[in-house]
Enzyme design. Structure first.
Site, PDB file in Angstrom:
ATOM      1  N   HIS A 116      -2.421  -0.399   8.289  1.00 45.94           N
ATOM      2  CA  HIS A 116      -1.985  -0.665   9.241  1.00 45.94           C
ATOM      3  C   HIS A 116      -1.206   0.378   9.375  1.00 45.94           C
ATOM      4  O   HIS A 116      -0.857   0.423  11.108  1.00 45.94           O
ATOM      5  CB  HIS A 116      -0.639  -1.592   8.854  1.00 45.94           C
ATOM      6  CG  HIS A 116      -0.382  -3.312   8.708  1.00 45.94           C
ATOM      7  ND1 HIS A 116      -0.402  -4.136   9.814  1.00 45.94           N
ATOM      8  CD2 HIS A 116      -0.305  -2.971   7.102  1.00 45.94           C
ATOM      9  CE1 HIS A 116      -0.937  -5.297   9.271  1.00 45.94           C
ATOM     10  NE2 HIS A 116      -0.796  -4.862   7.597  1.00 45.94           N
ATOM     11  N   ASP A 126      -0.780  -8.455  11.008  1.00 42.40           N
ATOM     12  CA  ASP A 126      -0.862  -9.674  10.023  1.00 42.40           C
ATOM     13  C   ASP A 126      -0.565 -11.411  10.932  1.00 42.40           C
ATOM     14  O   ASP A 126       0.479 -11.159  11.633  1.00 42.40           O
ATOM     15  CB  ASP A 126       0.151  -9.051   9.105  1.00 42.40           C
ATOM     16  CG  ASP A 126       0.099  -8.552   7.985  1.00 42.40           C
ATOM     17  OD1 ASP A 126      -1.694  -8.427   7.638  1.00 42.40           O
ATOM     18  OD2 ASP A 126       0.854  -8.191   7.398  1.00 42.40           O
ATOM     19  N   SER A 151      -2.165   2.590   3.824  1.00 45.41           N
ATOM     20  CA  SER A 151      -1.716   1.239   4.318  1.00 45.41           C
ATOM     21  C   SER A 151      -2.790   1.251   5.809  1.00 45.41           C
ATOM     22  O   SER A 151      -2.645   2.500   6.695  1.00 45.41           O
ATOM     23  CB  SER A 151      -0.425   0.701   4.513  1.00 45.41           C
ATOM     24  OG  SER A 151      -0.344  -0.222   5.593  1.00 45.41           O
ATOM     25  N   GLU A 207      -6.406 -11.815   1.071  1.00 46.41           N
ATOM     26  CA  GLU A 207      -5.575 -12.443   1.791  1.00 46.41           C
ATOM     27  C   GLU A 207      -5.636 -12.384   3.584  1.00 46.41           C
ATOM     28  O   GLU A 207      -6.231 -11.803   4.323  1.00 46.41           O
ATOM     29  CB  GLU A 207      -4.677 -10.454   2.850  1.00 46.41           C
ATOM     30  CG  GLU A 207      -4.027  -9.734   1.255  1.00 46.41           C
ATOM     31  CD  GLU A 207      -3.721  -8.514   1.952  1.00 46.41           C
ATOM     32  OE1 GLU A 207      -3.419  -7.990   2.741  1.00 46.41           O
ATOM     33  OE2 GLU A 207      -2.481  -8.040   1.174  1.00 46.41           O
ATOM     34  N   ALA A 258       0.364  -0.965   0.492  1.00 45.08           N
ATOM     35  CA  ALA A 258      -0.118   0.134  -0.025  1.00 45.08           C
ATOM     36  C   ALA A 258       1.488   1.487  -0.271  1.00 45.08           C
ATOM     37  O   ALA A 258       1.507   1.513   1.166  1.00 45.08           O
ATOM     38  CB  ALA A 258      -0.854   0.033   0.789  1.00 45.08           C
TER      39      ALA A 258
HETATM   40 ZN   LIG Z   1      -2.119  -6.901   6.526  1.00 44.44          ZN
END
Ligand SMILES: [Zn+2]
Length: 282
Positions: free
Chosen positions: A196, A203, A194, A251, A189
């Site tokens: 995150h 993750d 992102s 994902e 990203a």
């Molecule tokens: Zn991720």
């Protein structure tokens, strides 16, 4: 024996025995019939034995194939649950429902208060998400499943580093700047896009399978997450059948903290976070 007695048994009939040829032809036919019947019985018995043997082989084969598949995939199938959503109220201003994607960058100056969520990897998450993650990992461990947080909070500087490293890879392969940039964006990203950076994205892998690829979906850790993550406030962020809505490939390792009530409602809806929020905001 005397004549009288003989006549009593065979009145007016010759004393000769019944013609032998007829009887022996009958016997031969009967023998043939008996032989045929015996043969048919043997064939039937053999066929029945063969059928039982084939059946047993198929059964054994299925057990062996099942065992091999289980050993390879390590997958456990949990019974799906229906959550009781009575009393759930969607709050469009809930900060835990923040959406970050390629079209919706994170607000400038977004601050995430973080703490370590996984001592083993040292990865951090936003405080509330970190606490939930610890509880979830402990619950999984009680079920003999080890969760590993391999990536959590990533600040913009780190995301920029990741993006530039990926872009450089494509530049080194001879792509133009624009092409390298576009290619990198399909994998990492762009800084600011992102999730995150919110500290709410986790993750998650497992020691036996640490690759960030769709193979993770075949692990028992993934199966456990699918069954229980919502109870700890996490949802699968990029589901396989919602790729058109998220714009991100499947994902199975990327989970997003949204709080327990939101997670149950989202899991129940079968929608991606984007769709769920859009639908409820109407
Ligand atoms: Zn991720």
């Amino acid at each position: 024996m005397d004549q009288h007695e003989y006549s009593f048994y065979h009145p007016g009939q010759p004393t000769a025995a019944p013609p032998q040829p007829t009887r022996s032809r009958m016997n031969a036919e009967q023998r043939r019939k008996r032989r045929r019947a015996r043969m048919i019985r043997r064939i039937a018995l053999l066929a029945a034995c063969a059928a039982v043997a084939v059946g047993l082989l198929v059964m054994v084969g299925k057990v062996v194939v099942g065992a091999v598949q289980t050993a390879v995939s390590n997958r456990v199938d949990y019974t799906p649950v229906e959550y009781d959503l009575t009393g759930y109220v969607f709050n469009p201003n809930d900060p835990l429902l923040v959406i970050v994607n390629a079209n919706t960058p994170l607000a400038e100056g977004y601050m995430a208060e973080t703490m370590i969520a996984d001592e083993a990897t040292g990865k951090q998450l936003a405080t509330q998400a970190a606490t939930a993650y610890r509880q979830m990992a402990a619950a999984a461990k009680a079920n003999n499943i080890e969760l590993m947080l391999c990536s959590g909070y990533r600040d913009n500087a780190y995301q920029t580093e990741l993006f530039n490293a990926r872009k450089q890879k494509y530049l080194d392969q001879g792509y133009s700047d624009a092409d390298a940039d576009a290619r990198a964006a399909t994998i990492v990203a762009r800084p600011g896009t992102s999730e995150h950076a919110t500290g709410l994205a986790a993750d998650i892998v497992t020691p036996d399978y640490q690759n960030l690829d769709t193979g993770f979906a075949d692990t028992k850790a993934f199966a456990w997450l699918q069954r229980y993550a919502a109870e700890y406030g996490f949802v699968l962020r990029y589901p396989q059948d919602r790729q058109a809505a998220t714009g991100i490939v499947y994902e199975p390792w990327h989970w997003r903290y949204v709080g327990v009530e939101n997670a149950k409602a989202i899991a129940q809806s079968g929608l991606s976070l984007e769709e769920f929020v859009a639908l409820n905001s109407l």
